[in-house]
Design a protein around this motif. Structure first.
Motif, PDB file in Angstrom:
ATOM      1  N   ALA A   1      54.969  38.318-136.187  1.00  0.00           N
ATOM      2  CA  ALA A   1      54.193  39.561-136.101  1.00  0.00           C
ATOM      3  C   ALA A   1      52.724  39.144-136.030  1.00  0.00           C
ATOM      4  CB  ALA A   1      54.450  40.425-137.321  1.00  0.00           C
ATOM      5  N   PRO A   2      51.912  39.815-135.245  1.00  0.00           N
ATOM      6  CA  PRO A   2      50.506  39.411-135.091  1.00  0.00           C
ATOM      7  C   PRO A   2      49.753  39.394-136.417  1.00  0.00           C
ATOM      8  CG  PRO A   2      51.056  41.146-133.545  1.00  0.00           C
ATOM      9  CD  PRO A   2      52.228  40.992-134.458  1.00  0.00           C
ATOM     10  N   LYS A   3      48.840  38.458-136.525  1.00  0.00           N
ATOM     11  CA  LYS A   3      48.012  38.331-137.720  1.00  0.00           C
ATOM     12  C   LYS A   3      47.180  39.602-137.885  1.00  0.00           C
ATOM     13  CE  LYS A   3      44.252  35.548-139.561  1.00  0.00           C
ATOM     14  NZ  LYS A   3      43.388  34.397-139.295  1.00  0.00           N
ATOM     15  N   ASP A   4      47.356  40.287-138.991  1.00  0.00           N
ATOM     16  CA  ASP A   4      46.631  41.521-139.293  1.00  0.00           C
ATOM     17  C   ASP A   4      46.751  42.536-138.154  1.00  0.00           C
ATOM     18  OD1 ASP A   4      45.749  40.321-141.681  1.00  0.00           O
ATOM     19  OD2 ASP A   4      44.005  39.460-140.658  1.00  0.00           O
ATOM     20  N   GLY A   5      47.841  42.466-137.390  1.00  0.00           N
ATOM     21  CA  GLY A   5      48.023  43.379-136.270  1.00  0.00           C
ATOM     22  C   GLY A   5      47.040  43.150-135.138  1.00  0.00           C
ATOM     23  N   LYS A   6      46.391  41.980-135.123  1.00  0.00           N
ATOM     24  CA  LYS A   6      45.312  41.723-134.172  1.00  0.00           C
ATOM     25  C   LYS A   6      45.834  41.359-132.783  1.00  0.00           C
ATOM     26  CE  LYS A   6      40.827  39.850-133.745  1.00  0.00           C
ATOM     27  NZ  LYS A   6      40.270  39.110-132.890  1.00  0.00           N
ATOM     28  N   VAL A   7      45.588  42.255-131.836  1.00  0.00           N
ATOM     29  CA  VAL A   7      45.927  42.040-130.435  1.00  0.00           C
ATOM     30  C   VAL A   7      44.737  42.501-129.607  1.00  0.00           C
ATOM     31  CG1 VAL A   7      47.488  42.620-128.549  1.00  0.00           C
ATOM     32  CG2 VAL A   7      48.378  42.448-130.879  1.00  0.00           C
ATOM     33  N   ASP A   8      44.186  41.615-128.812  1.00  0.00           N
ATOM     34  CA  ASP A   8      43.103  41.983-127.897  1.00  0.00           C
ATOM     35  C   ASP A   8      43.718  42.243-126.539  1.00  0.00           C
ATOM     36  OD1 ASP A   8      41.081  41.554-129.838  1.00  0.00           O
ATOM     37  OD2 ASP A   8      41.177  39.402-129.457  1.00  0.00           O
ATOM     38  N   ALA A   9      43.372  43.390-125.926  1.00  0.00           N
ATOM     39  CA  ALA A   9      43.932  43.768-124.629  1.00  0.00           C
ATOM     40  C   ALA A   9      42.812  44.210-123.708  1.00  0.00           C
ATOM     41  CB  ALA A   9      44.954  44.878-124.801  1.00  0.00           C
ATOM     42  N   LYS A  10      42.914  43.755-122.447  1.00  0.00           N
ATOM     43  CA  LYS A  10      41.939  44.115-121.428  1.00  0.00           C
ATOM     44  C   LYS A  10      42.697  44.281-120.111  1.00  0.00           C
ATOM     45  CE  LYS A  10      39.263  40.804-120.063  1.00  0.00           C
ATOM     46  NZ  LYS A  10      38.236  39.775-119.859  1.00  0.00           N
ATOM     47  N   PHE A  11      42.341  45.286-119.323  1.00  0.00           N
ATOM     48  CA  PHE A  11      42.999  45.537-118.035  1.00  0.00           C
ATOM     49  C   PHE A  11      41.930  45.606-116.959  1.00  0.00           C
ATOM     50  CE2 PHE A  11      45.160  48.267-114.868  1.00  0.00           C
ATOM     51  CZ  PHE A  11      46.293  47.503-114.679  1.00  0.00           C
ATOM     52  N   GLU A  12      41.966  44.655-116.028  1.00  0.00           N
ATOM     53  CA  GLU A  12      40.969  44.590-114.956  1.00  0.00           C
ATOM     54  C   GLU A  12      41.636  44.230-113.645  1.00  0.00           C
ATOM     55  OE1 GLU A  12      38.133  41.611-116.031  1.00  0.00           O
ATOM     56  OE2 GLU A  12      36.935  42.980-117.245  1.00  0.00           O
ATOM     57  N   GLY A  13      41.350  44.984-112.604  1.00  0.00           N
ATOM     58  CA  GLY A  13      41.810  44.645-111.258  1.00  0.00           C
ATOM     59  C   GLY A  13      43.314  44.468-111.141  1.00  0.00           C
ATOM     60  N   GLY A  14      44.079  45.272-111.857  1.00  0.00           N
ATOM     61  CA  GLY A  14      45.528  45.178-111.778  1.00  0.00           C
ATOM     62  C   GLY A  14      46.142  44.068-112.617  1.00  0.00           C
ATOM     63  N   VAL A  15      45.336  43.452-113.482  1.00  0.00           N
ATOM     64  CA  VAL A  15      45.840  42.373-114.338  1.00  0.00           C
ATOM     65  C   VAL A  15      45.585  42.737-115.800  1.00  0.00           C
ATOM     66  CG1 VAL A  15      45.683  39.919-114.913  1.00  0.00           C
ATOM     67  CG2 VAL A  15      45.376  40.659-112.547  1.00  0.00           C
ATOM     68  N   LEU A  16      46.633  42.653-116.613  1.00  0.00           N
ATOM     69  CA  LEU A  16      46.556  42.910-118.042  1.00  0.00           C
ATOM     70  C   LEU A  16      46.420  41.573-118.765  1.00  0.00           C
ATOM     71  CD1 LEU A  16      46.878  44.821-120.532  1.00  0.00           C
ATOM     72  CD2 LEU A  16      49.355  44.419-120.325  1.00  0.00           C
ATOM     73  N   TYR A  17      45.403  41.450-119.611  1.00  0.00           N
ATOM     74  CA  TYR A  17      45.171  40.250-120.402  1.00  0.00           C
ATOM     75  C   TYR A  17      45.399  40.589-121.876  1.00  0.00           C
ATOM     76  CZ  TYR A  17      42.642  38.827-116.183  1.00  0.00           C
ATOM     77  OH  TYR A  17      42.297  38.537-114.887  1.00  0.00           O
ATOM     78  N   LEU A  18      46.280  39.844-122.530  1.00  0.00           N
ATOM     79  CA  LEU A  18      46.561  40.052-123.954  1.00  0.00           C
ATOM     80  C   LEU A  18      46.342  38.754-124.707  1.00  0.00           C
ATOM     81  CD1 LEU A  18      49.942  41.974-123.621  1.00  0.00           C
ATOM     82  CD2 LEU A  18      47.749  42.970-124.247  1.00  0.00           C
ATOM     83  N   ARG A  19      45.763  38.862-125.888  1.00  0.00           N
ATOM     84  CA  ARG A  19      45.637  37.720-126.799  1.00  0.00           C
ATOM     85  C   ARG A  19      46.148  38.191-128.149  1.00  0.00           C
ATOM     86  NH1 ARG A  19      42.840  34.681-130.377  1.00  0.00           N
ATOM     87  NH2 ARG A  19      42.580  32.490-129.826  1.00  0.00           N
ATOM     88  N   ILE A  20      47.252  37.589-128.582  1.00  0.00           N
ATOM     89  CA  ILE A  20      47.930  38.000-129.808  1.00  0.00           C
ATOM     90  C   ILE A  20      47.737  36.901-130.846  1.00  0.00           C
ATOM     91  CG2 ILE A  20      50.136  38.698-130.802  1.00  0.00           C
ATOM     92  CD1 ILE A  20      50.968  39.344-127.825  1.00  0.00           C
ATOM     93  N   SER A  21      47.004  37.211-131.900  1.00  0.00           N
ATOM     94  CA  SER A  21      46.695  36.217-132.933  1.00  0.00           C
ATOM     95  C   SER A  21      47.921  35.916-133.788  1.00  0.00           C
ATOM     96  CB  SER A  21      45.562  36.718-133.832  1.00  0.00           C
ATOM     97  OG  SER A  21      44.388  36.891-133.075  1.00  0.00           O
ATOM     98  N   LYS A  22      48.134  34.622-134.043  1.00  0.00           N
ATOM     99  CA  LYS A  22      49.243  34.191-134.901  1.00  0.00           C
ATOM    100  C   LYS A  22      48.828  34.243-136.366  1.00  0.00           C
ATOM    101  CE  LYS A  22      50.972  30.555-131.809  1.00  0.00           C
ATOM    102  NZ  LYS A  22      51.198  29.096-131.772  1.00  0.00           N
TER     103      LYS A  22
END
Length: 128
Positions: free
Chosen positions: A91-112
């Motif tokens: 499960a993500p650390k402290d629920g921390k998930v960074d999400a960005k959507f640009e030009g048809g591409v979704l970028y996610l960074r999920i902290s351990k």
């Protein structure tokens, strides 16, 4: 000639098409980074969530094209939806998930969480 065959193989107008985003998944010591190519999908049509230890990507795409030329009026509509499940193993650390959507591409960074970060171990592989 290829375009002619493509027309015969295409789904009928208004058909539902399966949309399946291409995923790139990379793991760093403290996070999992996921890139999903989802062209033609609007940010408001995306649903990103985490349930237990699984990332869930859902969305839908709708497209309508209209061509009004000299003697005709041509309209094409297509619709599709997708749902991808990505097991994370944590499960993500402290629920921390960074999400960005640009030009048809979704970028996610999920902290351990700290107890998962850096727990990978090398496996030796031998040849035959």
């Amino acid at each position: 000639m290829n375009r002619l065959f493509d027309r015969f193989n295409a789904a009928p107008l208004g058909a539902v098409h399966k949309v399946m985003p291409v995923l790139d998944i990379a793991e760093t010591e403290d996070a999992v980074e996921i890139t999903a190519e989802i062209p033609g999908v609007k940010p408001e049509d995306l649903d990103v969530s985490i349930s237990d230890e699984t990332l869930i990507l859902k969305g839908q795409k709708s497209d309508e094209r209209e061509d009004r030329s000299k003697d005709w009026h041509h309209v094409e509509r297509s619709f599709g939806s997708f749902r991808r499940h990505v097991p994370l193993g944590f499960a993500p650390k402290d629920g921390k998930v960074d999400a960005k959507f640009e030009g048809g591409v979704l970028y996610l960074r999920i902290s351990k969480p700290a107890d998962v970060a850096g727990t990978a171990r090398k496996i030796d592989v031998t040849g035959a």
